[in-house]
Motif scaffolding. Sequence first.
Motif: not given
Length: 70
Positions: A26-33
Amino acid sequence: MASKRHVRRRECAGKVRHASKEAAMTAIRRGGPRFEGCHAYYCGPCRGWHIGHPKRFLSRSPAKHRWDRA
């Protein structure tokens, strides 16, 4: 044999610990580019999940040895 506890603790210094793989993803997805190409991996010393870049394997030419030179 000496304890390596201090070495294991330093491995996680400065990294964010996530309680589960789902939380790390989830943190990866929310982190963006910023986290593009990153993955979640399990850390044995802290028993948590961290985010990291994939290992990059460089293709190198075979080593040239003395006996290969003409």
